[in-house]
Every structure is written in structure tokens, then in C-alpha cells.
Write a protein that holds these residues in place. Sequence first.
Motif, PDB file in Angstrom:
ATOM      1  N   GLY A 193     -15.985  -6.309  -0.846  1.00 59.33           N
ATOM      2  CA  GLY A 193     -15.112  -7.404  -0.418  1.00 59.33           C
ATOM      3  C   GLY A 193     -14.399  -7.173   0.902  1.00 59.33           C
ATOM      4  N   THR A 194     -14.971  -6.327   1.784  1.00 56.66           N
ATOM      5  CA  THR A 194     -14.323  -6.044   3.066  1.00 56.66           C
ATOM      6  C   THR A 194     -14.157  -7.310   3.900  1.00 56.66           C
ATOM      7  OG1 THR A 194     -15.296  -3.828   3.052  1.00 56.66           O
ATOM      8  CG2 THR A 194     -14.422  -4.615   5.137  1.00 56.66           C
TER       9      THR A 194
ATOM     10  N   ALA B 279     -10.612  -8.801   5.316  1.00 54.40           N
ATOM     11  CA  ALA B 279     -10.383  -9.046   6.739  1.00 54.40           C
ATOM     12  C   ALA B 279      -9.863 -10.458   6.963  1.00 54.40           C
ATOM     13  CB  ALA B 279     -11.668  -8.814   7.531  1.00 54.40           C
ATOM     14  N   VAL B 280     -10.413 -11.433   6.240  1.00 56.64           N
ATOM     15  CA  VAL B 280      -9.946 -12.817   6.347  1.00 56.64           C
ATOM     16  C   VAL B 280      -8.498 -12.928   5.892  1.00 56.64           C
ATOM     17  CG1 VAL B 280     -10.221 -15.131   5.354  1.00 56.64           C
ATOM     18  CG2 VAL B 280     -12.226 -13.871   6.156  1.00 56.64           C
ATOM     19  N   MET B 281      -8.174 -12.318   4.761  1.00 55.83           N
ATOM     20  CA  MET B 281      -6.815 -12.393   4.229  1.00 55.83           C
ATOM     21  C   MET B 281      -5.815 -11.702   5.153  1.00 55.83           C
ATOM     22  SD  MET B 281      -7.901 -11.589   0.282  1.00 55.83           S
ATOM     23  CE  MET B 281      -6.348 -11.876  -0.545  1.00 55.83           C
TER      24      MET B 281
ATOM     25  N   THR C  40     -14.792  -5.601  -6.331  1.00 55.03           N
ATOM     26  CA  THR C  40     -14.460  -6.736  -5.466  1.00 55.03           C
ATOM     27  C   THR C  40     -13.198  -7.452  -5.927  1.00 55.03           C
ATOM     28  OG1 THR C  40     -16.870  -7.032  -5.316  1.00 55.03           O
ATOM     29  CG2 THR C  40     -15.479  -8.671  -4.237  1.00 55.03           C
ATOM     30  N   GLN C  41     -13.188  -7.867  -7.197  1.00 59.92           N
ATOM     31  CA  GLN C  41     -12.044  -8.632  -7.707  1.00 59.92           C
ATOM     32  C   GLN C  41     -10.742  -7.823  -7.697  1.00 59.92           C
ATOM     33  OE1 GLN C  41     -10.083  -8.388 -10.503  1.00 59.92           O
ATOM     34  NE2 GLN C  41      -9.194 -10.446 -10.634  1.00 59.92           N
TER      35      GLN C  41
ATOM     36  N   HIS D  16      -5.445  -7.041  -5.277  1.00 55.73           N
ATOM     37  CA  HIS D  16      -4.443  -6.148  -4.701  1.00 55.73           C
ATOM     38  C   HIS D  16      -3.980  -6.663  -3.338  1.00 55.73           C
ATOM     39  CE1 HIS D  16      -2.509  -2.280  -3.706  1.00 55.73           C
ATOM     40  NE2 HIS D  16      -3.048  -2.433  -2.510  1.00 55.73           N
ATOM     41  N   VAL D  17      -4.923  -7.078  -2.499  1.00 56.52           N
ATOM     42  CA  VAL D  17      -4.580  -7.588  -1.166  1.00 56.52           C
ATOM     43  C   VAL D  17      -3.760  -8.873  -1.291  1.00 56.52           C
ATOM     44  CG1 VAL D  17      -5.516  -8.466   1.010  1.00 56.52           C
ATOM     45  CG2 VAL D  17      -6.627  -6.530  -0.132  1.00 56.52           C
ATOM     46  N   LEU D  18      -4.163  -9.750  -2.220  1.00 61.55           N
ATOM     47  CA  LEU D  18      -3.443 -11.014  -2.421  1.00 61.55           C
ATOM     48  C   LEU D  18      -1.996 -10.748  -2.812  1.00 61.55           C
ATOM     49  CD1 LEU D  18      -3.819 -14.156  -2.626  1.00 61.55           C
ATOM     50  CD2 LEU D  18      -4.196 -13.785  -5.066  1.00 61.55           C
ATOM     51  N   ALA D  19      -1.782  -9.777  -3.728  1.00 58.12           N
ATOM     52  CA  ALA D  19      -0.422  -9.456  -4.163  1.00 58.12           C
ATOM     53  C   ALA D  19       0.383  -8.814  -3.035  1.00 58.12           C
ATOM     54  CB  ALA D  19      -0.479  -8.530  -5.371  1.00 58.12           C
TER      55      ALA D  19
END
Length: 471
Positions: free
Chosen positions: A392-393, A397-399, A425-426, A431-434
Motif C-alpha cells: 500500500g505504498t 503517498a496519496v494520503m 495493506t489494510q 494506521h496512516v489514516l489514524a
Amino acid sequence: MGRHYAGRDGGHVATLEWEGKRAVTVYLERMRRGVLQVDPALSRGAAQGGDRIILGDNLAALDALVPDHAGRVDMVLTDPPYNTGRRDWLYDDSASTPAGLHWLDAALGPAVARALSRQDRWLCLMYPRLLYLRRLMAEHGVIACCIDDREYPRLRLLMEEVFGAENFLATFVWVNTGNIDNHSRIKTNHEYVVVFARDARRFVPGRVLAPQVGARSKLRRPVIRNTIVKNGPRNPVRDLVLPAGFPASFDHGVIPVPVDPAFWPRFTAPMEVRAGRLVHPVTLRSGWSSRRQCAAFIAAGFKDITDRQGLKTRFYLTASGAVFMEKDRQDQPSHILTVLQGMGTVQQASAALARCGVRFDYPKPLPLVTYLLRALCPDPGAVVLDAFGGSGTTAQAVMDLNAADGGTRRFVVMEMDERIATTVTQPRLAHVLARHARAGTGFRFCRVVMPPSAQDAEMAIPVGHEAAREN
């Protein structure tokens, strides 16, 4: 496997041929369209978020996206299998992986699929996926595909056939400096990123500086500064009269007549400067790169003029007697180089994931993917697709870019392996979203479902309404 030449618009274009190509093309015509079902337990954040993780065969996933996304994807950034021969490769060369064997058997028939060479099998897998990616790309869209030496020649020819040789933009060489501690006779420390546009005439690059551009580089200065003294066939020697009052780069002094016969410009009397201005008129002889612009600057009373790009421009005399032109930069400079250095390593990327509690052996470095997004897709509202999502790199990068610049980019990442999608991936993207905690953001975790019958297909919820399954 080979290639033949077919005419196009009166010319000749190399077309790659291999065993199974025709069978794959026929299979696409009879392939049933799947639907995307949202898994609420693995989705995160706002239900209306446009970002997606899709679990399933990426060809079926790409086909399922066509009704709503055809012509709307701004960038494809993907890292397909490299055809290394390793048994842990998802699309294993020996076809021992159940997912890869199942698809090849369905498309070609078991007898043909088992008899294919390693390269032919890889081409059979890549060709239809590139065709679908092209259907999804916007007219101004771009695709960047990672690869190494094994399949680079075939990937380049395959992408020329799908996207047109005239739409080739560049092959970036990524220097993977962490890949040299091994026992190979020749240490390979580079990979490639092959870039094509949907229509090269519409491609707009981003404004970025390559990492190897030093901190003292003139590209980082707020102004563009160059001498206009330029001799050559296109710049014959001419007179340029600088009147009294012409600006100088120093306050007071006298510029002596040069004694070096190779020095340009030529002048016959010393030039005196007081209070940063030329005291007496002087005639300079040289070849000039911007003589007319300098004359316009003089006619404007030594006030800034505007060039064709809308940049404020001025001229001044230096202590050596040269004439310089200076322009104010309006936007961030752009200096995109095809050799990518200082972008991190696979080992560093794996270590970063491990610190988040995620294990994945060969992720692409986040700085590399982020740079490619910024360099090749500057739209802050772009739709970015990765058909071989892996860890999910691309999605991270988008986030990260959205969090940095307030953009509204959206991602769609696909992963065939359920173990990777659900345990790598999920969790990584959750983690990035949080970590970013941006209001109204989230992703939907979707599964590709093939309706077992025409009746079931009629009852399936269309792709554009997956969220209805959550209610």
C-alpha cells in the motif's frame, strides 16, 4: 516469442508477439463482469470516502471499475511482479500459485497454460491488465510501471503497443543503494520506472526538484540569473548601447578596459559607476542572447519588464563589465532527472513498516513513490490507481500528500492475496489514516465478487453504490 512490424499511419510500429496472446484477447471478450462488495469490518473512516482497497484478481477489479471510472484515472503507479522465478512470487513462473494458475487456466486452458514459457506466461498476465488500465486513464493521464532488468525490454515493447510509442515519456533509473550487500558476481543496484502518457501532448509535469539538486544550486534561488553575453552563429556580434543611469550590481567603482583579447563584451573606455548607476553612456560589442529584451528594459526607464512567461525581468552591469539578466520566479522550479537517487531503499522501507507492526519484505520506498506522484501528477485532486498494491505504498503517498498540502487526491489499490490485503495493506493504511486524523476521510475495503448467474448479476448492486451494502 518475437515481434513483427505492422503499419500505423503509413509508418512501422514494433508489435510484440508471444504464445497465448490471441487466446488472452479472446478471453477478454467473454469475461464476465464482477461487482465490488464493501466489507464494513475492514473499512475505516468516513463511509462516503472515495478511497478503496480492493481484494481480488486485479483484472476483474479493473473491469468492475470501468462503468464508473473509465477515462477518470489521472495516474497509474504500479509495481507488478518482476518474473524473478521465485516460488513466493504471487504470479509464480511455474504456475504453482493457485491464483495465477486459476487465471491462466481460465484464459488459455490448462494444457496451453502449462506449456507456456516463463516470459510468455508473464506477458499473458500483463497484457490484458495494461489494456484495462489504458481504458481507465484520463486523456491527460500517465502510467508509471516499476520493473527490473529481467522484463524491462518486454515491458517497454508491450507498453509501446498498448499506449503508442509516441506517448513514451521516460524511463527512470532508480538507484537502490541498499541492494549491494550480496554475493552476486555483478551487483545490480538499480531498477526502472517506465513512464507513458495516455496522450503525451496533454501531459503536464509537476514542479519538483530532484533530490540530488544541492542546497546551493541556482535552481533553489528565488530569481533566475544569467549573463546575456553569448557568442555563436546564432548570436552575431552587435553593438549594445547602455545609457547613463543603467543599473549596476555594485555601488561605486570603475570597470577598466579588459586586456584579455578573449574577454567579452568589448569596450574601449573605462565605465564609471556611482550610486549603483552608470555615469556615462557606453557602447558594448558582443553576441547577445536577449538584446531586444534589454533594449525594452532601457526604453522602460530601467523598470522591470515582463517576458513571454509573465516573469518580471531586469538587467544590470557587473563589476567585470558583463551584462546580466535577472527574472523573478513565480512558481516552484522544476528539475526532473531520469536518474533517481536519494530515494530510500527497500530495506529502509521494510524497517519503517516493521515499526508500524507490519511485515512485508519488498516494499517500494515511500520517498520514491511520493516523488513520482509529485513529478508526474501535480493535480491535488487526482485519482491514483495501483493495480499491484502490495503493502500500500502508493496509497500512503496519496494520503501523506493530501495531509501536507490539503489536497483531495483519491486512491484505488488492488491486491490479490487475501493475507497481504488483510494483514499488511489494510493495517498499514488504517494506521496512516489514524495518524493524519483528517475529517471526512476514510477508505472502503472491497472484495471482487463474480455473480454465479445472470439472475444474480441483475440483482447485484452496481459498482458506484457499494456503500449501500453497509446500511
